[in-house]
Design a protein around this motif. Structure first.
Motif, PDB file in Angstrom:
ATOM      1  N   VAL A   9     -69.645   2.501 -13.508  1.00  0.00           N
ATOM      2  CA  VAL A   9     -69.791   3.613 -12.681  1.00  0.00           C
ATOM      3  C   VAL A   9     -70.394   4.828 -13.179  1.00  0.00           C
ATOM      4  O   VAL A   9     -70.490   4.615 -14.532  1.00  0.00           O
ATOM      5  N   SER A  10     -70.944   5.583 -12.694  1.00  0.00           N
ATOM      6  CA  SER A  10     -71.837   6.599 -13.237  1.00  0.00           C
ATOM      7  C   SER A  10     -70.814   7.780 -13.456  1.00  0.00           C
ATOM      8  O   SER A  10     -71.781   8.685 -14.168  1.00  0.00           O
ATOM      9  N   ASP A  12     -66.796   9.723 -13.977  1.00  0.00           N
ATOM     10  CA  ASP A  12     -65.260   9.401 -14.000  1.00  0.00           C
ATOM     11  C   ASP A  12     -64.646   9.545 -12.615  1.00  0.00           C
ATOM     12  O   ASP A  12     -63.499   8.875 -12.389  1.00  0.00           O
ATOM     13  N   LYS A  13     -65.529  10.322 -11.706  1.00  0.00           N
ATOM     14  CA  LYS A  13     -64.723  10.483 -10.381  1.00  0.00           C
ATOM     15  C   LYS A  13     -64.934   9.364  -9.600  1.00  0.00           C
ATOM     16  O   LYS A  13     -64.017   9.031  -8.714  1.00  0.00           O
ATOM     17  N   GLN A  14     -65.669   8.313  -9.913  1.00  0.00           N
ATOM     18  CA  GLN A  14     -65.963   7.125  -9.170  1.00  0.00           C
ATOM     19  C   GLN A  14     -64.973   6.157  -9.904  1.00  0.00           C
ATOM     20  O   GLN A  14     -64.860   5.845 -11.096  1.00  0.00           O
ATOM     21  N   SER A  15     -64.108   5.298  -8.949  1.00  0.00           N
ATOM     22  CA  SER A  15     -63.088   4.456  -9.400  1.00  0.00           C
ATOM     23  C   SER A  15     -63.720   3.018  -9.883  1.00  0.00           C
ATOM     24  O   SER A  15     -64.367   2.453  -9.157  1.00  0.00           O
ATOM     25  N   VAL A  16     -63.183   2.500 -10.786  1.00  0.00           N
ATOM     26  CA  VAL A  16     -63.632   1.084 -11.250  1.00  0.00           C
ATOM     27  C   VAL A  16     -62.926   0.115 -10.088  1.00  0.00           C
ATOM     28  O   VAL A  16     -63.039  -1.032 -10.221  1.00  0.00           O
ATOM     29  N   GLU A  39     -66.360  -2.946 -18.721  1.00  0.00           N
ATOM     30  CA  GLU A  39     -66.297  -1.527 -17.829  1.00  0.00           C
ATOM     31  C   GLU A  39     -66.797  -0.610 -18.678  1.00  0.00           C
ATOM     32  O   GLU A  39     -66.964  -0.606 -19.910  1.00  0.00           O
ATOM     33  N   GLU A  40     -67.553   0.301 -18.026  1.00  0.00           N
ATOM     34  CA  GLU A  40     -68.491   1.433 -18.601  1.00  0.00           C
ATOM     35  C   GLU A  40     -68.622   2.348 -17.468  1.00  0.00           C
ATOM     36  O   GLU A  40     -68.797   2.116 -16.578  1.00  0.00           O
ATOM     37  N   THR A  41     -68.457   3.741 -18.191  1.00  0.00           N
ATOM     38  CA  THR A  41     -68.946   4.810 -17.244  1.00  0.00           C
ATOM     39  C   THR A  41     -70.269   5.422 -17.753  1.00  0.00           C
ATOM     40  O   THR A  41     -70.039   6.276 -18.860  1.00  0.00           O
ATOM     41  N   LEU A  71     -76.660  -5.931  -7.806  1.00  0.00           N
ATOM     42  CA  LEU A  71     -77.613  -5.586  -8.900  1.00  0.00           C
ATOM     43  C   LEU A  71     -77.726  -4.126  -9.086  1.00  0.00           C
ATOM     44  O   LEU A  71     -78.127  -3.951 -10.352  1.00  0.00           O
ATOM     45  N   SER A  72     -77.357  -3.465  -8.377  1.00  0.00           N
ATOM     46  CA  SER A  72     -77.565  -1.986  -8.768  1.00  0.00           C
ATOM     47  C   SER A  72     -76.571  -1.684  -9.799  1.00  0.00           C
ATOM     48  O   SER A  72     -76.621  -0.538 -10.421  1.00  0.00           O
ATOM     49  N   ARG A  73     -75.530  -2.359 -10.062  1.00  0.00           N
ATOM     50  CA  ARG A  73     -74.567  -2.019 -10.953  1.00  0.00           C
ATOM     51  C   ARG A  73     -75.303  -2.087 -12.408  1.00  0.00           C
ATOM     52  O   ARG A  73     -74.892  -1.634 -13.550  1.00  0.00           O
ATOM     53  N   ILE A  74     -76.032  -3.352 -12.512  1.00  0.00           N
ATOM     54  CA  ILE A  74     -76.958  -3.625 -13.770  1.00  0.00           C
ATOM     55  C   ILE A  74     -77.792  -2.253 -14.089  1.00  0.00           C
ATOM     56  O   ILE A  74     -77.744  -1.986 -15.280  1.00  0.00           O
TER      57      ILE A  74
END
Length: 202
Positions: A9-10, A12-16, A39-41, A71-74
């Motif tokens: 996630v980019s 902290d507001k975005q939940s994993v 997992e990484e922010t 793929l956009s998570r990469i």
């Protein structure tokens, strides 16, 4: 064989949890189980080597599987995604994405893609290098100065500490150490010391 679930996630507001839920649900349908979660922010524009993803690439071995939602998570650039996939395929690892429905492995299609990814990454690197050289050459031909402005390391007036001479003098009167003065001015001790030498030589 190890199976890695990758989540990024980019902010902290975005939940994993949404990504985790999708991967777990997918694994149930495929009758497989995640061995380890990564997992990484962090921004997807950050270099892979500066992320947990880079650590994962060093850890994976032949036959391992990396699963992510898309793929956009990469990464946020095609070059970064291609770099990741190329390394995985060269190590004979598998990469599966859920939303994109990619299944990259040791089949012929994947080998063709691996070659294309590697070639594209090399071309992209060469293009970036060429653009940089052309930009520098153009700037030089237009009379621009490359590197730091001339005189910035010679004339004290060009130094950002020049406006703080009075403050420095006041701090030095109680015989405060250069280290403490530098810390208060948010510069290194060597920067302050060099500035004072230039002032005294004037």
């Amino acid at each position: 064989m190890s199976i890695y679930g990758y989540i990024r996630v980019s902010s902290d507001k975005q939940s994993v949890e949404n990504q985790r839920y999708e991967i777990i649900r997918f694994c149930k349908t495929e009758n497989i189980k995640i061995s380890d979660w990564i997992e990484e922010t962090i921004s997807g524009t950050k270099s892979i080597n500066k992320r947990e993803l880079g650590v994962l690439l060093k850890k994976i071995n032949k036959g391992d599987l990396v699963i992510c939602t898309e793929l956009s998570r990469i990464g946020r650039s095609l070059f970064m995604i291609m770099e990741f996939l190329n390394i995985c395929l060269s190590k004979e690892c598998y990469v599966w994405t859920i939303k994109d429905n990619y299944r990259l492995g040791d089949d012929l299609t994947s080998k063709i893609l691996a070659f294309a990814f590697g070639l594209s990454a090399e071309i992209e690197r060469n293009l970036i290098s060429q653009r940089t050289k052309e930009a520098l050459a153009r700037r030089k031909s237009e009379g621009g100065v490359l590197g730091r402005p001339k005189g910035s390391n010679i004339l004290p007036e060009k130094n950002r500490l020049y406006k703080k001479i009075n403050t420095i003098d006041k701090l030095r009167k109680p015989k405060m150490s250069l280290q403490k003065i530098a810390k208060r001015l948010h510069v290194s001790r060597s920067t302050l010391s060099n500035f004072l030498k230039k002032i005294s030589n004037q």
